[in-house]
Design a protein around this motif. Sequence first.
Motif, PDB file in Angstrom:
ATOM      1  N   PRO A   1      49.525  51.732  20.647  1.00 42.22           N
ATOM      2  CA  PRO A   1      50.819  52.179  20.162  1.00 42.22           C
ATOM      3  C   PRO A   1      50.711  53.240  19.062  1.00 42.22           C
ATOM      4  O   PRO A   1      49.727  53.286  18.331  1.00 42.22           O
ATOM      5  CB  PRO A   1      51.447  50.893  19.606  1.00 42.22           C
ATOM      6  CG  PRO A   1      50.274  50.069  19.153  1.00 42.22           C
ATOM      7  CD  PRO A   1      49.186  50.370  20.140  1.00 42.22           C
ATOM      8  N   VAL A   2      51.729  54.085  18.994  1.00 37.31           N
ATOM      9  CA  VAL A   2      51.849  55.087  17.941  1.00 37.31           C
ATOM     10  C   VAL A   2      52.782  54.508  16.890  1.00 37.31           C
ATOM     11  O   VAL A   2      53.948  54.220  17.179  1.00 37.31           O
ATOM     12  CB  VAL A   2      52.397  56.410  18.496  1.00 37.31           C
ATOM     13  CG1 VAL A   2      52.601  57.423  17.377  1.00 37.31           C
ATOM     14  CG2 VAL A   2      51.454  56.963  19.563  1.00 37.31           C
ATOM     15  N   VAL A   3      52.287  54.318  15.686  1.00 35.58           N
ATOM     16  CA  VAL A   3      53.049  53.608  14.665  1.00 35.58           C
ATOM     17  C   VAL A   3      52.666  54.122  13.284  1.00 35.58           C
ATOM     18  O   VAL A   3      51.538  54.579  13.068  1.00 35.58           O
ATOM     19  CB  VAL A   3      52.783  52.073  14.776  1.00 35.58           C
ATOM     20  CG1 VAL A   3      51.322  51.755  14.544  1.00 35.58           C
ATOM     21  CG2 VAL A   3      53.674  51.272  13.841  1.00 35.58           C
ATOM     22  N   THR A   4      53.613  54.094  12.369  1.00 38.69           N
ATOM     23  CA  THR A   4      53.332  54.383  10.966  1.00 38.69           C
ATOM     24  C   THR A   4      54.393  53.718  10.113  1.00 38.69           C
ATOM     25  O   THR A   4      55.548  53.625  10.550  1.00 38.69           O
ATOM     26  CB  THR A   4      53.304  55.909  10.705  1.00 38.69           C
ATOM     27  OG1 THR A   4      52.745  56.155   9.415  1.00 38.69           O
ATOM     28  CG2 THR A   4      54.681  56.542  10.762  1.00 38.69           C
ATOM     29  N   PRO A   5      54.059  53.188   8.936  1.00 45.37           N
ATOM     30  CA  PRO A   5      52.717  53.050   8.379  1.00 45.37           C
ATOM     31  C   PRO A   5      51.933  51.948   9.094  1.00 45.37           C
ATOM     32  O   PRO A   5      52.424  51.373  10.070  1.00 45.37           O
ATOM     33  CB  PRO A   5      52.973  52.695   6.921  1.00 45.37           C
ATOM     34  CG  PRO A   5      54.293  51.973   6.943  1.00 45.37           C
ATOM     35  CD  PRO A   5      55.090  52.653   8.032  1.00 45.37           C
ATOM     36  N   ILE A   6      50.750  51.644   8.588  1.00 42.11           N
ATOM     37  CA  ILE A   6      49.879  50.651   9.213  1.00 42.11           C
ATOM     38  C   ILE A   6      50.477  49.254   9.052  1.00 42.11           C
ATOM     39  O   ILE A   6      50.684  48.800   7.925  1.00 42.11           O
ATOM     40  CB  ILE A   6      48.487  50.681   8.567  1.00 42.11           C
ATOM     41  CG1 ILE A   6      47.877  52.077   8.672  1.00 42.11           C
ATOM     42  CG2 ILE A   6      47.571  49.636   9.205  1.00 42.11           C
ATOM     43  CD1 ILE A   6      46.704  52.304   7.733  1.00 42.11           C
ATOM     44  N   PRO A   7      50.762  48.547  10.153  1.00 41.54           N
ATOM     45  CA  PRO A   7      51.213  47.160  10.009  1.00 41.54           C
ATOM     46  C   PRO A   7      50.092  46.285   9.424  1.00 41.54           C
ATOM     47  O   PRO A   7      48.935  46.398   9.823  1.00 41.54           O
ATOM     48  CB  PRO A   7      51.545  46.739  11.446  1.00 41.54           C
ATOM     49  CG  PRO A   7      51.757  48.030  12.181  1.00 41.54           C
ATOM     50  CD  PRO A   7      50.797  48.990  11.555  1.00 41.54           C
ATOM     51  N   ARG A   8      50.448  45.439   8.511  1.00 42.60           N
ATOM     52  CA  ARG A   8      49.466  44.596   7.830  1.00 42.60           C
ATOM     53  C   ARG A   8      49.778  43.115   8.057  1.00 42.60           C
ATOM     54  O   ARG A   8      50.914  42.729   8.309  1.00 42.60           O
ATOM     55  CB  ARG A   8      49.476  44.868   6.320  1.00 42.60           C
ATOM     56  CG  ARG A   8      49.290  46.324   5.923  1.00 42.60           C
ATOM     57  CD  ARG A   8      47.860  46.779   6.084  1.00 42.60           C
ATOM     58  NE  ARG A   8      47.634  48.115   5.539  1.00 42.60           N
ATOM     59  CZ  ARG A   8      46.473  48.745   5.592  1.00 42.60           C
ATOM     60  NH1 ARG A   8      45.428  48.175   6.157  1.00 42.60           N
ATOM     61  NH2 ARG A   8      46.348  49.969   5.095  1.00 42.60           N
ATOM     62  N   GLY A   9      48.730  42.297   7.953  1.00 40.87           N
ATOM     63  CA  GLY A   9      48.905  40.854   7.983  1.00 40.87           C
ATOM     64  C   GLY A   9      49.614  40.388   9.236  1.00 40.87           C
ATOM     65  O   GLY A   9      49.322  40.817  10.348  1.00 40.87           O
ATOM     66  N   GLU A  10      50.578  39.490   9.060  1.00 40.16           N
ATOM     67  CA  GLU A  10      51.286  38.924  10.200  1.00 40.16           C
ATOM     68  C   GLU A  10      52.107  39.972  10.950  1.00 40.16           C
ATOM     69  O   GLU A  10      52.333  39.830  12.167  1.00 40.16           O
ATOM     70  CB  GLU A  10      52.181  37.767   9.746  1.00 40.16           C
ATOM     71  CG  GLU A  10      52.881  37.023  10.876  1.00 40.16           C
ATOM     72  CD  GLU A  10      51.922  36.448  11.933  1.00 40.16           C
ATOM     73  OE1 GLU A  10      52.371  36.248  13.081  1.00 40.16           O
ATOM     74  OE2 GLU A  10      50.739  36.204  11.616  1.00 40.16           O
TER      75      GLU A  10
ATOM     76  N   LEU B   1      57.620  53.190  26.923  1.00 46.32           N
ATOM     77  CA  LEU B   1      58.691  52.908  25.979  1.00 46.32           C
ATOM     78  C   LEU B   1      58.488  53.884  24.834  1.00 46.32           C
ATOM     79  O   LEU B   1      57.437  53.859  24.187  1.00 46.32           O
ATOM     80  CB  LEU B   1      58.608  51.454  25.489  1.00 46.32           C
ATOM     81  CG  LEU B   1      59.701  50.949  24.556  1.00 46.32           C
ATOM     82  CD1 LEU B   1      61.024  50.844  25.308  1.00 46.32           C
ATOM     83  CD2 LEU B   1      59.317  49.585  23.991  1.00 46.32           C
ATOM     84  N   LYS B   2      59.452  54.770  24.571  1.00 50.96           N
ATOM     85  CA  LYS B   2      59.176  55.860  23.646  1.00 50.96           C
ATOM     86  C   LYS B   2      60.440  56.316  22.943  1.00 50.96           C
ATOM     87  O   LYS B   2      61.536  56.246  23.497  1.00 50.96           O
ATOM     88  CB  LYS B   2      58.559  57.040  24.418  1.00 50.96           C
ATOM     89  CG  LYS B   2      58.063  58.183  23.546  1.00 50.96           C
ATOM     90  CD  LYS B   2      57.334  59.225  24.382  1.00 50.96           C
ATOM     91  CE  LYS B   2      56.785  60.327  23.490  1.00 50.96           C
ATOM     92  NZ  LYS B   2      56.045  61.360  24.264  1.00 50.96           N
ATOM     93  N   ARG B   3      60.269  56.818  21.711  1.00 46.66           N
ATOM     94  CA  ARG B   3      61.328  57.538  21.004  1.00 46.66           C
ATOM     95  C   ARG B   3      60.678  58.657  20.191  1.00 46.66           C
ATOM     96  O   ARG B   3      59.474  58.629  19.930  1.00 46.66           O
ATOM     97  CB  ARG B   3      62.122  56.603  20.095  1.00 46.66           C
ATOM     98  CG  ARG B   3      61.311  55.909  19.015  1.00 46.66           C
ATOM     99  CD  ARG B   3      62.199  54.990  18.192  1.00 46.66           C
ATOM    100  NE  ARG B   3      61.426  54.181  17.257  1.00 46.66           N
ATOM    101  CZ  ARG B   3      61.981  53.314  16.422  1.00 46.66           C
ATOM    102  NH1 ARG B   3      63.298  53.146  16.403  1.00 46.66           N
ATOM    103  NH2 ARG B   3      61.228  52.595  15.602  1.00 46.66           N
ATOM    104  N   SER B   4      61.459  59.644  19.799  1.00 50.41           N
ATOM    105  CA  SER B   4      60.921  60.789  19.077  1.00 50.41           C
ATOM    106  C   SER B   4      60.442  60.380  17.695  1.00 50.41           C
ATOM    107  O   SER B   4      61.087  59.573  17.006  1.00 50.41           O
ATOM    108  CB  SER B   4      61.986  61.880  18.944  1.00 50.41           C
ATOM    109  OG  SER B   4      62.383  62.357  20.212  1.00 50.41           O
ATOM    110  N   ARG B   5      59.301  60.932  17.289  1.00 48.24           N
ATOM    111  CA  ARG B   5      58.798  60.695  15.941  1.00 48.24           C
ATOM    112  C   ARG B   5      59.571  61.556  14.954  1.00 48.24           C
ATOM    113  O   ARG B   5      59.760  62.751  15.171  1.00 48.24           O
ATOM    114  CB  ARG B   5      57.306  61.026  15.856  1.00 48.24           C
ATOM    115  CG  ARG B   5      56.436  60.110  16.671  1.00 48.24           C
ATOM    116  CD  ARG B   5      54.969  60.256  16.280  1.00 48.24           C
ATOM    117  NE  ARG B   5      54.442  61.591  16.505  1.00 48.24           N
ATOM    118  CZ  ARG B   5      53.775  61.947  17.599  1.00 48.24           C
ATOM    119  NH1 ARG B   5      53.563  61.073  18.567  1.00 48.24           N
ATOM    120  NH2 ARG B   5      53.302  63.179  17.722  1.00 48.24           N
TER     121      ARG B   5
END
Length: 212
Positions: free
Chosen positions: A171-180, A201-205
């Motif tokens: 997946p393209v994601v920001t910021p970095i998911p942490r922990g749970e 499944l997509k949306r514009s950044r």
Amino acid sequence: MSTAPATPTSTPVDFWFDPACPWAWITSRWIKEAEQVRDIRVSWHVMSLAVLNEEKQNLSDDYRSFLDSALGPVRVLEAAVERHGERDPDVLDRLYTELGTRFHNEGRDHDRATIADALVAAGLDADLVDAMDSAEFDDAVRKSHDAGIDQVGDDVGTPVIAAEGFAFFGPVVTPIPRGEDAGRLWDGFRLLGSVDGFYELKRSRVVGPTFD
């Protein structure tokens, strides 16, 4: 960050990356977070944006320059695997962490000095930096690249993640998911992969990558 030990029931996850890609860097830090809270074990593999885009036309001059600079670090990673991987299975994980920290968190160039510094910090031979200017490891790079891209098609980028019989770009994601939060994202990723015929499944950044 220490990785939880693998168990006999750990889910194997294969992760293909180009160290020059900031979005792949964020995804890689997420999957390492997920390793702490879910019973998965990640194996790392190189892919190359330069190889992926070599036949494409109408790329901007800036992006072509980026691709030219991106090939060297991938070659060095593959050289490290060929020299050390048999007795050091974590070599890619460790070197990618050192390279990615310098490239993305510190904003350093993809040059010999940065790569040599990363090699030393990863406990590897500094002379491996010579691979960045050599085609010696290009066949191995392509073989690793193809092993990932063949699972998802070439209309994607980096990273590619494969697990439990499915594979996706992202997946393209920001910021970095942490922990749970990282664990919950893994749960969703795994759920989508279990749906036969799910593709996109997509949306514009609307924001750039954040490395915190």
